[in-house]
Design a protein around this motif. Structure first.
Motif, mmCIF file in Angstrom:
data_model
loop_
_atom_site.group_PDB
_atom_site.id
_atom_site.type_symbol
_atom_site.label_atom_id
_atom_site.label_comp_id
_atom_site.label_asym_id
_atom_site.label_seq_id
_atom_site.Cartn_x
_atom_site.Cartn_y
_atom_site.Cartn_z
ATOM 1 N N GLY A 97 18.304 60.904 32.177
ATOM 2 C CA GLY A 97 19.223 62.021 32.380
ATOM 3 C C GLY A 97 19.255 63.035 31.255
ATOM 4 N N ALA A 98 19.368 62.567 30.008
ATOM 5 C CA ALA A 98 19.470 63.489 28.868
ATOM 6 C C ALA A 98 18.183 64.305 28.715
ATOM 7 C CB ALA A 98 19.754 62.704 27.585
ATOM 8 N N LYS A 99 17.057 63.652 28.881
ATOM 9 C CA LYS A 99 15.769 64.350 28.731
ATOM 10 C C LYS A 99 15.540 65.317 29.888
ATOM 11 C CE LYS A 99 13.690 60.664 25.991
ATOM 12 N NZ LYS A 99 14.938 59.884 25.891
ATOM 13 N N ILE A 100 15.949 64.924 31.077
ATOM 14 C CA ILE A 100 15.845 65.822 32.227
ATOM 15 C C ILE A 100 16.726 67.052 32.021
ATOM 16 C CG2 ILE A 100 16.449 66.067 34.671
ATOM 17 C CD1 ILE A 100 15.459 63.181 35.062
ATOM 18 N N GLY A 101 17.932 66.843 31.467
ATOM 19 C CA GLY A 101 18.822 67.971 31.188
ATOM 20 C C GLY A 101 18.228 68.921 30.166
ATOM 21 N N ALA A 102 17.672 68.375 29.083
ATOM 22 C CA ALA A 102 17.045 69.214 28.055
ATOM 23 C C ALA A 102 15.828 69.945 28.618
ATOM 24 C CB ALA A 102 16.634 68.346 26.869
ATOM 25 N N TYR A 103 15.081 69.261 29.479
ATOM 26 C CA TYR A 103 13.905 69.852 30.128
ATOM 27 C C TYR A 103 14.323 71.042 30.997
ATOM 28 C CZ TYR A 103 9.173 69.501 32.250
ATOM 29 O OH TYR A 103 7.884 69.727 32.663
ATOM 30 N N PHE A 104 15.445 70.865 31.707
ATOM 31 C CA PHE A 104 15.949 71.936 32.566
ATOM 32 C C PHE A 104 16.351 73.161 31.749
ATOM 33 C CE2 PHE A 104 19.843 73.956 34.251
ATOM 34 C CZ PHE A 104 19.280 74.602 35.348
ATOM 35 N N VAL A 105 17.043 72.937 30.635
ATOM 36 C CA VAL A 105 17.501 74.051 29.795
ATOM 37 C C VAL A 105 16.309 74.852 29.288
ATOM 38 C CG1 VAL A 105 18.632 74.671 27.627
ATOM 39 C CG2 VAL A 105 19.662 72.960 29.128
ATOM 40 N N LYS A 106 15.279 74.166 28.775
ATOM 41 C CA LYS A 106 14.087 74.853 28.281
ATOM 42 C C LYS A 106 13.367 75.572 29.419
ATOM 43 C CE LYS A 106 14.250 73.621 23.924
ATOM 44 N NZ LYS A 106 14.558 74.609 22.869
ATOM 45 N N SER A 107 13.288 74.918 30.576
ATOM 46 C CA SER A 107 12.626 75.545 31.733
ATOM 47 C C SER A 107 13.368 76.797 32.169
ATOM 48 C CB SER A 107 12.559 74.550 32.902
ATOM 49 O OG SER A 107 11.803 73.413 32.562
ATOM 50 N N LEU A 108 14.695 76.742 32.115
ATOM 51 C CA LEU A 108 15.502 77.904 32.494
ATOM 52 C C LEU A 108 15.265 79.066 31.536
ATOM 53 C CD1 LEU A 108 17.675 79.028 34.379
ATOM 54 C CD2 LEU A 108 19.406 78.079 32.837
ATOM 55 N N GLN A 109 15.182 78.769 30.248
ATOM 56 C CA GLN A 109 14.903 79.812 29.260
ATOM 57 C C GLN A 109 13.540 80.452 29.514
ATOM 58 O OE1 GLN A 109 15.297 77.567 25.645
ATOM 59 N NE2 GLN A 109 17.513 77.824 25.522
ATOM 60 N N ILE A 110 12.548 79.611 29.787
ATOM 61 C CA ILE A 110 11.198 80.120 30.068
ATOM 62 C C ILE A 110 11.201 80.934 31.361
ATOM 63 C CG2 ILE A 110 8.835 79.445 30.647
ATOM 64 C CD1 ILE A 110 9.319 76.944 28.844
ATOM 65 N N GLY A 111 11.968 80.466 32.344
ATOM 66 C CA GLY A 111 12.053 81.187 33.614
ATOM 67 C C GLY A 111 12.661 82.576 33.452
ATOM 68 N N LEU A 112 13.667 82.696 32.586
ATOM 69 C CA LEU A 112 14.286 84.000 32.335
ATOM 70 C C LEU A 112 13.291 84.955 31.677
ATOM 71 C CD1 LEU A 112 17.833 82.913 31.089
ATOM 72 C CD2 LEU A 112 17.254 83.998 33.271
ATOM 73 N N ILE A 113 12.509 84.429 30.728
ATOM 74 C CA ILE A 113 11.478 85.250 30.081
ATOM 75 C C ILE A 113 10.465 85.712 31.122
ATOM 76 C CG2 ILE A 113 9.564 85.220 28.437
ATOM 77 C CD1 ILE A 113 11.201 83.216 26.773
ATOM 78 N N ALA A 114 10.037 84.781 31.977
ATOM 79 C CA ALA A 114 9.043 85.104 33.012
ATOM 80 C C ALA A 114 9.585 86.161 33.979
ATOM 81 C CB ALA A 114 8.661 83.841 33.773
ATOM 82 N N ALA A 115 10.867 86.051 34.327
ATOM 83 C CA ALA A 115 11.463 87.005 35.263
ATOM 84 C C ALA A 115 11.497 88.409 34.675
ATOM 85 C CB ALA A 115 12.876 86.552 35.630
#
Length: 248
Positions: A97-115
């Motif tokens: 759970g904790a690693k999945i949550g951290a993975y999501f946060v980083k992915s969201l940041q990358i997604g915002l940059i990509a957008a």
């Protein structure tokens, strides 16, 4: 060509460990698809104009949430299996759970940059291409391809850290960017290969009747291949650029 090596290494990573890939992702992926199909027509009720809207919105939200959690679960589990040889002996991999949550946060940041980058590039490229070629189907596809490749290259450079996040490493977005510095052309070539192969994988679906059993089965199988190869590309980038593993 190094980009081709990265791509083929990632494909072998999936099909060379096919049974493990199915054990780690199969049940989660199938449940995702079942939820999407089950909720696809939710809220349809003759003579009621409000219920369909609420029902469809709820169904789409629930399906999206299930897809997000399932995709993160698969990605983290696959990274850990490949990079740490974390065993998988049941139909459902451990839920970190904790690693999945951290993975999501980083992915969201990358997604915002990509957008942001994608919007800017699409506006610029769209203006140039459409003014030169007119509003044709070919011009539209060209705009998508020319926008997708550099955006995907940028995403891959930042996302090289994500497998490390799945392992519990403390990494920042710039770590991935710095690790891939000097290989910008390779990243562009890799993005072009992925975009082209995604297009090829979509061609069989064009010959099938939408909504038919063969079409649904093809979507499930081809979708699984795209998910697993995509996650494996990130695993390969992390292993090669951050852990300094060789491409064999």
């Amino acid at each position: 060509m190094k980009a081709w090596q990265i791509f083929t290494h990632s494909v072998r990573q999936v099909f060379g460990n096919f049974n493990d890939a199915l054990r780690i992702s199969g049940l989660i992926y199938i449940v995702q698809m079942m939820i999407a199909v089950a909720l696809g027509g939710m809220g349809i009720s003759p003579g009621n104009t409000l219920e369909p809207t609420v029902g469809v919105a709820f169904g789409a939200l629930f399906a999206s949430l299930a897809f997000l959690i399932g995709s993160l679960w698969i990605a983290v589990s696959w990274h850990r299996f490949v990079l740490q040889a974390e065993g998988q002996h049941s139909l459902v991999p451990p839920f970190h759970g904790a690693k999945i949550g951290a993975y999501f946060v980083k992915s969201l940041q990358i997604g915002l940059i990509a957008a942001i980058v994608g919007f800017a590039l699409a506006s610029l490229i769209g203006t140039l291409v459409l003014s030169a070629l007119g509003q044709t189907v070919f011009a539209g596809m060209l705009v998508i391809f020319l926008t997708l490749v550099p955006v995907l290259a940028i995403v891959n450079r930042f996302s090289a850290i994500l497998p490390g996040i799945a392992l519990g490493e403390k990494l920042t977005l710039t770590d991935g960017w710095r690790a891939t510095a000097g290989d910008g052309v390779t990243m562009l070539q890799l993005a072009a290969i992925v975009a082209f192969c995604s297009l090829l994988l979509g061609l069989p679906l064009e010959a099938l009747t939408p909504g038919s059993i063969p079409s649904l089965l093809a979507e499930v199988v081809l979708g699984w291949v795209q998910v697993m190869v995509g996650v494996s590309i990130l695993t390969t980038l992390y292993g090669h650029y951050i852990e300094k593993r060789s491409l064999v």
